[in-house]
Structure formats: C-alpha cells, structure tokens
Design a protein around this motif. Structure first.
Motif, PDB file in Angstrom:
ATOM      1  N   MET A 144       0.876  -1.215   0.072  1.00  0.00           N
ATOM      2  CA  MET A 144      -0.072  -0.027   0.163  1.00  0.00           C
ATOM      3  C   MET A 144       0.865   1.156   0.039  1.00  0.00           C
ATOM      4  O   MET A 144       2.113   1.042   0.567  1.00  0.00           O
ATOM      5  N   VAL A 145       0.577   2.235  -0.686  1.00  0.00           N
ATOM      6  CA  VAL A 145       1.272   3.648  -0.753  1.00  0.00           C
ATOM      7  C   VAL A 145       0.208   4.717  -0.820  1.00  0.00           C
ATOM      8  O   VAL A 145      -0.920   4.724  -0.905  1.00  0.00           O
ATOM      9  N   ALA A 146       0.873   5.775  -0.588  1.00  0.00           N
ATOM     10  CA  ALA A 146       0.170   7.169  -0.670  1.00  0.00           C
ATOM     11  C   ALA A 146       0.642   7.905  -1.827  1.00  0.00           C
ATOM     12  O   ALA A 146       1.645   7.976  -2.256  1.00  0.00           O
ATOM     13  N   VAL A 147      -0.350   8.031  -2.686  1.00  0.00           N
ATOM     14  CA  VAL A 147      -0.200   9.151  -4.000  1.00  0.00           C
ATOM     15  C   VAL A 147      -0.490  10.386  -3.623  1.00  0.00           C
ATOM     16  O   VAL A 147      -1.740  10.900  -3.566  1.00  0.00           O
ATOM     17  N   LYS A 148       0.131  11.197  -3.971  1.00  0.00           N
ATOM     18  CA  LYS A 148       0.102  12.788  -3.692  1.00  0.00           C
ATOM     19  C   LYS A 148      -0.026  13.161  -5.051  1.00  0.00           C
ATOM     20  O   LYS A 148       1.006  13.331  -6.090  1.00  0.00           O
ATOM     21  N   ILE A 149      -1.255  13.661  -5.503  1.00  0.00           N
ATOM     22  CA  ILE A 149      -1.502  14.212  -6.990  1.00  0.00           C
ATOM     23  C   ILE A 149      -1.573  15.751  -6.768  1.00  0.00           C
ATOM     24  O   ILE A 149      -2.233  16.381  -6.154  1.00  0.00           O
ATOM     25  N   LEU A 183      11.581  10.314   8.843  1.00  0.00           N
ATOM     26  CA  LEU A 183      10.968  11.071   7.544  1.00  0.00           C
ATOM     27  C   LEU A 183      10.303   9.876   6.621  1.00  0.00           C
ATOM     28  O   LEU A 183      10.568   9.040   6.634  1.00  0.00           O
ATOM     29  N   VAL A 184       9.074  10.447   6.124  1.00  0.00           N
ATOM     30  CA  VAL A 184       8.133   9.556   5.292  1.00  0.00           C
ATOM     31  C   VAL A 184       9.144   9.082   4.163  1.00  0.00           C
ATOM     32  O   VAL A 184       9.932   9.831   3.449  1.00  0.00           O
ATOM     33  N   THR A 185       8.955   8.032   3.666  1.00  0.00           N
ATOM     34  CA  THR A 185       9.888   7.269   2.375  1.00  0.00           C
ATOM     35  C   THR A 185       9.402   7.575   1.310  1.00  0.00           C
ATOM     36  O   THR A 185       8.076   7.322   0.946  1.00  0.00           O
ATOM     37  N   TYR A 186      10.092   8.170   0.546  1.00  0.00           N
ATOM     38  CA  TYR A 186       9.808   8.676  -0.808  1.00  0.00           C
ATOM     39  C   TYR A 186      10.148   7.175  -1.623  1.00  0.00           C
ATOM     40  O   TYR A 186      11.088   6.802  -1.649  1.00  0.00           O
ATOM     41  N   ALA A 233       2.553  13.199  -9.909  1.00  0.00           N
ATOM     42  CA  ALA A 233       2.357  12.623  -8.815  1.00  0.00           C
ATOM     43  C   ALA A 233       3.702  12.284  -8.133  1.00  0.00           C
ATOM     44  O   ALA A 233       4.351  11.524  -8.680  1.00  0.00           O
ATOM     45  N   LEU A 234       3.432  12.204  -6.793  1.00  0.00           N
ATOM     46  CA  LEU A 234       4.717  11.854  -5.809  1.00  0.00           C
ATOM     47  C   LEU A 234       4.150  10.565  -5.030  1.00  0.00           C
ATOM     48  O   LEU A 234       3.094  10.470  -4.668  1.00  0.00           O
ATOM     49  N   ILE A 235       4.801   9.354  -4.999  1.00  0.00           N
ATOM     50  CA  ILE A 235       4.550   8.082  -4.536  1.00  0.00           C
ATOM     51  C   ILE A 235       5.446   8.066  -3.090  1.00  0.00           C
ATOM     52  O   ILE A 235       6.605   7.933  -3.121  1.00  0.00           O
TER      53      ILE A 235
END
Length: 283
Positions: free
Chosen positions: A28-33, A59-62, A73-75
């Motif tokens: 599962m991931v977070a996708v920033k649009i 720090l949240v992992t990119y 988008a950034l994941i």
C-alpha cells in the motif's frame, strides 16, 4: 494504482493524497497528486528535490514519481494511522495521547535534526505542524509534505524566500521578512510541542486564549496548568518539561531559540536543569 482515486487520505494547498497499491498486489502507498493549476511545476520539482536527498526513520519514505502530461504525482510509503493531528487534542482517548507523548516528540526532533544537519543537503521544512507528521503501525512518527521546503547550503545560515510560506499559527514571525534560517522550523516545532503537552490548540477560537503566553504565566506563578489526560505526578513532570522546551522554541528572536540538536538534548534531560525562558509575545 489508486483505484480511480476512491480513497482520499487528505488535501492541502498543493494537491490531494490518495491511498493506492503497487501493481500485482504490492504494498500500500500514498499517492500525492499535485494540483495542475498551482504554479508551473516548481512545487513538484521542489518536493522531489528535497525528499529524494533524504533517508531517515523519522521521515516519510519517498518511493518515486509519475508524470502524465500536465499531471504530476509523488509516491510515498503509506502511514496507516494517519496524522498526529488525530491524537493530540483533549477529546481523544487518554490511552492514545499517552502513547503519542514525549517519545514521539523526541523522534520528530531527531528527524528535524537530521534535515538541518545530517542529510547531504540541509533542508528547512517550513511547514512543520501536526497534520504533516504521519504515524505508522508502531507509532513511529514521520515528517511529511516537503512542498514548501528549501534547500540550504552548508555554507549559508539563511535562505531567501519569495512570498510567505507555512501555515498560520505555526509560522515563525521572521517568515514575513523574506529571509529565514533553520530556526523557523524550531519555532513551528515548539508550537506543536505546546499543543501536545496541553492537549489543546495554540489559539482557542471560543475563549480567544493564545496558549503560549497563557501557559507561561501559569507556569511561572505555579498555577494549575489545566493539562488534559495527566493522571500521575510523573506525567505532569513530563508535560512541564515539554512546555518549557516549547516556550524556548517559540521565542520571537530566532537567535534565542535553540538549534534542533539542543532541543534533542533538552528533551533527554531533566526538568530541573531547564531554565524558564522569557515570556513569549502575545498574538
């Protein structure tokens, strides 16, 4: 990946975040649009340039990025417990609040210390606040949202800004002048620390109480601090230490504020060794 953007996790000035899953039943991931109508892509480049230079447990992992025409988008890794904002105010359970106490704030300070001096290029976050601190299954906090961050060369103590950055209520006063240092993050961290210690927001709209000078006056006069969720003398001592450290962090003059490395040591030390700073300015 995002199942047609059905599961929205949050929204900010630079875009929306959705829950997604990597292909073939992956993680599962977070996708920033990022919003297409915000700037010319500088926010996307800025965030990617900042976070891609970092690797730290707090720090949240990119994980990567995606560009499709004008859409960007950034994941990131998915943080299942959401943001710190869900846990720190008085109407939440005492169990959750105690679990997210001094240890969480210490770990956030460690993360900021890394940004300010431990990563390859120093980074000033410029938007530290509870909603930008994400919490994992194990309650380890991680700093997120680097859309406003600025890179700062080791040879420089300040960076120049074009326009105001940050969130009202957490922004350091010097952000209005156009030149800031790492002490701007210290200020924002102090505001968050005070909120967490007292279980209340920095500014109460109903009572019109601005928390820093209010809690300072009670602290120096040894009045009841009216702390929510405190049940033992040990917990009160911890909360008092958090308040004293927070008051040092929110001093108006950046030169008086401690560096994040000093904040880490203050949180590790005892309350008895911490002098009380000057009274912070009223709102």
């Amino acid at each position: 990946m995002t199942h047609f953007f059905k599961d929205k996790l949050g929204e900010g000035g630079y875009g929306s975040v959705f829950k997604g899953q990597l292909p073939n039943g992956g993680a599962m991931v977070a996708v920033k649009i990022l919003n297409e109508n915000k700037g010319n892509g500088d926010d996307f480049i800025n965030e990617m340039a900042s976070i891609s230079k970092t690797f730290h447990v707090n720090l949240v992992t990119y994980l990567g990025y995606c560009v499709d025409g004008g859409r960007r988008a950034l994941i990131y890794e998915f943080m299942p417990r959401g943001s710190l904002e869900k846990y720190i105010y008085f109407n939440k359970s005492v169990q959750e609040q105690s679990r997210l106490g001094l240890t969480v704030l210490y770990n956030i300070a460690i993360g900021l210390q890394y940004l300010h001096g431990g990563c390859p290029t120093r980074i000033i976050h410029l938007d530290i606040k509870p909603s930008n601190i994400l919490v994992g299954h194990d309650y380890i906090p991680k700093i997120s949202d680097f859309g406003l961050a600025k890179l700062c060369a080791a040879s420089k103590s300040t960076v120049s800004l074009e326009g105001t950055r940050g969130t009202p209520g957490y922004m350091a006063p010097e952000l209005q002048s156009g030149g800031v240092s790492r002490k701007a993050d210290v200020y924002s961290y102090g505001k968050m620390l005070l909120e967490m210690a007292g279980g209340r927001k920095i500014f109460d709209v109903e009572t019109e109480i601005y928390y820093p000078p209010w809690i300072y006056d009670r602290l120096v006069s040894n009045e009841n601090l009216e702390l929510y969720g405190i049940t033992t003398p040990e917990e009160e001592q911890t909360a008092r230490k958090m308040i004293v450290v927070g008051l040092w962090c929110v001093q108006t003059d950046p030169a008086v504020r401690p560096q994040m490395s000093e904040v880490v040591q203050m949180l590790k030390g005892s309350l008895e060794t911490l002098p009380i700073p000057s009274r912070p300015a009223s709102i």
